[in-house]
Design a protein around this motif. Sequence first.
Motif, PDB file in Angstrom:
ATOM      1  N   ASP A 189     -18.115  -4.901   5.317  1.00  0.00           N
ATOM      2  CA  ASP A 189     -16.913  -5.282   6.065  1.00  0.00           C
ATOM      3  C   ASP A 189     -16.381  -6.645   5.623  1.00  0.00           C
ATOM      4  O   ASP A 189     -15.164  -6.846   5.525  1.00  0.00           O
ATOM      5  CB  ASP A 189     -17.217  -5.308   7.564  1.00  0.00           C
ATOM      6  N   GLY A 196      -8.888  -7.531   1.643  1.00  0.00           N
ATOM      7  CA  GLY A 196      -7.779  -7.089   2.485  1.00  0.00           C
ATOM      8  C   GLY A 196      -6.799  -8.193   2.811  1.00  0.00           C
ATOM      9  O   GLY A 196      -5.579  -7.956   2.875  1.00  0.00           O
ATOM     10  N   TYR A 200      -2.947  -7.164   2.368  1.00  0.00           N
ATOM     11  CA  TYR A 200      -2.421  -6.562   3.599  1.00  0.00           C
ATOM     12  C   TYR A 200      -1.800  -7.643   4.475  1.00  0.00           C
ATOM     13  O   TYR A 200      -2.426  -8.694   4.720  1.00  0.00           O
ATOM     14  CB  TYR A 200      -3.539  -5.849   4.356  1.00  0.00           C
ATOM     15  N   LYS A 206     -10.700  -3.327  12.611  1.00  0.00           N
ATOM     16  CA  LYS A 206     -11.694  -2.366  12.142  1.00  0.00           C
ATOM     17  C   LYS A 206     -11.027  -1.131  11.563  1.00  0.00           C
ATOM     18  O   LYS A 206     -11.437  -0.622  10.511  1.00  0.00           O
ATOM     19  CB  LYS A 206     -12.616  -1.986  13.296  1.00  0.00           C
ATOM     20  N   ASN A 207      -9.958  -0.652  12.231  1.00  0.00           N
ATOM     21  CA  ASN A 207      -9.262   0.535  11.732  1.00  0.00           C
ATOM     22  C   ASN A 207      -8.587   0.268  10.391  1.00  0.00           C
ATOM     23  O   ASN A 207      -8.602   1.121   9.493  1.00  0.00           O
ATOM     24  CB  ASN A 207      -8.224   1.005  12.755  1.00  0.00           C
ATOM     25  N   VAL A 208      -7.989  -0.927  10.265  1.00  0.00           N
ATOM     26  CA  VAL A 208      -7.336  -1.292   9.011  1.00  0.00           C
ATOM     27  C   VAL A 208      -8.375  -1.376   7.890  1.00  0.00           C
ATOM     28  O   VAL A 208      -8.147  -0.902   6.772  1.00  0.00           O
ATOM     29  CB  VAL A 208      -6.585  -2.636   9.150  1.00  0.00           C
ATOM     30  N   GLU A 210     -11.185   0.219   7.642  1.00  0.00           N
ATOM     31  CA  GLU A 210     -11.600   1.563   7.273  1.00  0.00           C
ATOM     32  C   GLU A 210     -10.561   2.251   6.391  1.00  0.00           C
ATOM     33  O   GLU A 210     -10.903   3.034   5.502  1.00  0.00           O
ATOM     34  CB  GLU A 210     -11.853   2.394   8.537  1.00  0.00           C
ATOM     35  N   GLN A 211      -9.276   1.960   6.621  1.00  0.00           N
ATOM     36  CA  GLN A 211      -8.217   2.530   5.796  1.00  0.00           C
ATOM     37  C   GLN A 211      -8.187   1.900   4.410  1.00  0.00           C
ATOM     38  O   GLN A 211      -7.898   2.563   3.415  1.00  0.00           O
ATOM     39  CB  GLN A 211      -6.860   2.330   6.479  1.00  0.00           C
ATOM     40  N   LEU A 212      -8.506   0.606   4.364  1.00  0.00           N
ATOM     41  CA  LEU A 212      -8.458  -0.109   3.080  1.00  0.00           C
ATOM     42  C   LEU A 212      -9.666   0.179   2.192  1.00  0.00           C
ATOM     43  O   LEU A 212      -9.569   0.103   0.961  1.00  0.00           O
ATOM     44  CB  LEU A 212      -8.370  -1.624   3.327  1.00  0.00           C
ATOM     45  N   LYS A 213     -10.806   0.499   2.796  1.00  0.00           N
ATOM     46  CA  LYS A 213     -12.044   0.629   2.031  1.00  0.00           C
ATOM     47  C   LYS A 213     -11.949   1.627   0.873  1.00  0.00           C
ATOM     48  O   LYS A 213     -12.304   1.291  -0.264  1.00  0.00           O
ATOM     49  CB  LYS A 213     -13.193   1.008   2.963  1.00  0.00           C
ATOM     50  N   PRO A 214     -11.450   2.871   1.090  1.00  0.00           N
ATOM     51  CA  PRO A 214     -11.353   3.808  -0.052  1.00  0.00           C
ATOM     52  C   PRO A 214     -10.451   3.295  -1.166  1.00  0.00           C
ATOM     53  O   PRO A 214     -10.748   3.486  -2.350  1.00  0.00           O
ATOM     54  CB  PRO A 214     -10.793   5.085   0.584  1.00  0.00           C
ATOM     55  N   ALA A 215      -9.346   2.643  -0.785  1.00  0.00           N
ATOM     56  CA  ALA A 215      -8.427   2.123  -1.797  1.00  0.00           C
ATOM     57  C   ALA A 215      -9.077   1.010  -2.612  1.00  0.00           C
ATOM     58  O   ALA A 215      -8.917   0.937  -3.840  1.00  0.00           O
ATOM     59  CB  ALA A 215      -7.148   1.614  -1.129  1.00  0.00           C
TER      60      ALA A 215
END
Length: 356
Positions: A189, A196, A200, A206-208, A210-215
Amino acid sequence: MVDFSQLVDELSERSRIAERQAVTEEATKTSVILPLLQAWGFDIFNPSEVIPEFIADVGTKKGEKVDFAVKIDGKIAMLVEAKPITSKLGEAQFSQLFRYFSVTEARLAILTNGREAWFFSDTDAPNKMDKKPFFKFDFQAYDSDQIEELSRFRKQKFAIEQIIEAASTLKYTRAASNYLKSQLEDPDDEFIRLIGRQIYDGSITKNVAEQLKPAIQSALDELIRDRIQDRLSITFNSKAANAPAEEEPQFDSVEDDDGIVTTEEEKEAHRIVRAIGARVVNVQRIAMRDAKSYCAILMDDNNRRPICRLYFNAAKSKSIVIFDSDKNETKHKIETIEDLYQHASAIEAVIRSYGE
């Protein structure tokens, strides 16, 4: 005069033979450790340079021995403790080496089983041996940079302050490398938030994250692939630029005397597998061995360590067989060479199983 790299190659062969035949600590000393000291330029038959079974009383411990003490200009420069080649250094007890380090003037200590050599110094606290080695050398898997590091310990060029400085640099480089490797495999994290904040606009919830991690993971993978491809391109372009003007033109395939044809597609696939494995092992360990019906990509050029097989000879279809750590095969059809990246996880997994 024999080049040092040739001496290392000879040591490598000794190590392989010892792994098959030597089972005791004494056999390891004779077959690998003493030849290593000799390769460094020390007279192993001169007790004023190499002292076997070195004794130095430590507190209430009396009569304990370290396998070798190596002297330069009459002063102890390094201590060497040997283990059987069948033992794993990560599980080895080397308390004697640790205790002796503090009561001698040595600033280098070596723990070796004839397959690997771990090098310690006192970069964390003066006159106290570090708990972790600053350099590890595998006698059966090494590159030119590691040979250069190993050459620092030669008697003729031994300079303790430079070695300690290099040891400190290597220690932090290794720590940084291990951290980055762990982040490449599974970014935490904190790392996601660090990246991030640069890409960004807004709070990294936390939600952001999780969205950024794969990218971010995909970006890191792409960066590694591009870096490897860039280096390969530089190498190949450099070779082409240095080629004689009268050299024969290059064709898309090469045929040897056995009628085996190595195509440019197979070479490109080999480069891609190397790019995939670059996060795990030194790419020089990933070799290609062509045959009439398929092209094999192997770890350490060892057919008992298959990574995959390329079936590119059919006119209308291509496929790849990927092995797992238990030598089980899985076949995949591919349309283009670049499709190999779709199987990066399986390829990396088998490479990792061999590379550890």
